[in-house]
Design a protein around this motif. Sequence first.
Motif, short mmCIF file in Angstrom:
data_model
loop_
_atom_site.label_atom_id
_atom_site.label_comp_id
_atom_site.label_asym_id
_atom_site.label_seq_id
_atom_site.Cartn_x
_atom_site.Cartn_y
_atom_site.Cartn_z
N ASN A 2 0.83 -1.19 0.00
CA ASN A 2 0.00 0.00 0.00
C ASN A 2 0.88 1.25 0.00
O ASN A 2 1.87 1.34 0.73
CB ASN A 2 -0.89 -0.04 1.25
CG ASN A 2 -1.76 1.18 1.41
OD1 ASN A 2 -1.26 2.27 1.68
ND2 ASN A 2 -3.05 1.00 1.25
N TRP A 89 -8.60 1.78 9.32
CA TRP A 89 -7.34 1.62 8.59
C TRP A 89 -6.27 2.58 9.13
O TRP A 89 -5.08 2.26 9.14
CB TRP A 89 -7.53 1.80 7.08
CG TRP A 89 -7.79 3.19 6.58
CD1 TRP A 89 -9.00 3.75 6.31
CD2 TRP A 89 -6.81 4.20 6.27
NE1 TRP A 89 -8.85 5.03 5.87
CE2 TRP A 89 -7.52 5.34 5.83
CE3 TRP A 89 -5.42 4.24 6.32
CZ2 TRP A 89 -6.87 6.52 5.45
CZ3 TRP A 89 -4.77 5.42 5.94
CH2 TRP A 89 -5.50 6.54 5.51
N LEU A 93 -2.73 1.73 11.03
CA LEU A 93 -1.66 2.09 10.09
C LEU A 93 -0.26 1.93 10.70
O LEU A 93 0.64 1.38 10.04
CB LEU A 93 -1.88 3.51 9.57
CG LEU A 93 -0.85 4.04 8.55
CD1 LEU A 93 -0.78 3.15 7.32
CD2 LEU A 93 -1.18 5.49 8.16
N ARG A 96 0.66 -1.70 10.64
CA ARG A 96 0.96 -2.10 9.26
C ARG A 96 2.38 -1.66 8.86
O ARG A 96 3.13 -2.41 8.24
CB ARG A 96 -0.05 -1.47 8.31
CG ARG A 96 -1.48 -1.95 8.45
CD ARG A 96 -1.59 -3.36 7.99
NE ARG A 96 -2.96 -3.77 7.72
CZ ARG A 96 -3.34 -5.03 7.69
NH1 ARG A 96 -2.46 -6.00 7.92
NH2 ARG A 96 -4.59 -5.35 7.42
N PRO A 138 -10.54 -4.04 11.39
CA PRO A 138 -9.56 -3.40 10.51
C PRO A 138 -9.29 -4.15 9.21
O PRO A 138 -8.67 -3.60 8.30
CB PRO A 138 -8.29 -3.37 11.37
CG PRO A 138 -8.46 -4.49 12.33
CD PRO A 138 -9.92 -4.54 12.64
#
Length: 276
Positions: A2, A89, A93, A96, A138
């Motif tokens: 992403n 999200w 984050l 991630r 999520p």
Amino acid sequence: MNEKIKNAVDHIQKKTTIKPKVAIILGSGLGGLADEMDAQATIPYKDIKDFPTSTVAGHAGEFVIGHLQGVPVIAMKGRFHYYEGYPMWKVVLPVRVMCAMGIETLIVSNAAGGIHKDFSPGDLMLIRDHLNQMGDHPLIGPNDEEVGPRFPDMSTAYDEKLASIAHEEAEAMGFELQHGVYAATTGPTYETPAEVRMFRTLGADAVGMSTVPEVLAARHAGARVLGISCISNAAAGILDQPLSHEEVIETTEKVKVRFLELVKRTIERIGKGDHQ
């Protein structure tokens, strides 16, 4: 990867040569652990594109990257919460990003209300399992197969070997580490007495407003998780007194030395490979 995650990883990696293996999320009042690190870089969230900012008292809002007990670590001084108005999200984050940087283990902490009647403010509780009562998830939306599977297994969301290490170290320090199930709600209101009775019936031992989304994102990416709650107060209806964030911070301040020592000892064991 992403683009938002890639941009954040690139930004962080320009500030440090360290490749962290352990990530730590420091909850309300517990950010002092980052001060124990041999830090190479401190990066405010506000300097990272697409990152929200932490708005809650007790959350500094920055990454600290360095070594702790000789282990390369990235620590979050403060997290993002769903109740701050961020979509899921954005809440996950940072997790991630840290997983994309190559972390293998996530240690996540929080301040929580005690539901189990044998818990007292100041106790530390090892999270054995959780209840997602946030009404959101999520991983909803398109799945990135490069990160993890569409349907991740959560039968062992919290790693048993890491839990055993934490228990052993607590025993060596001379205190009892509680363990139980953590229920996550959206907040920002504290729970009603009726909700606390419901959670107890469902099997929860503590309740809070964070952690579960981060754990779900970490497990999706294959990271191992150790979760620790600081029982900062008795949940609503257990004691005849109102709840406040000031009480949460006051309790975490009293217990932070014990918490810091427990995490440091656990990370040292991880560095030795005892969790393998």
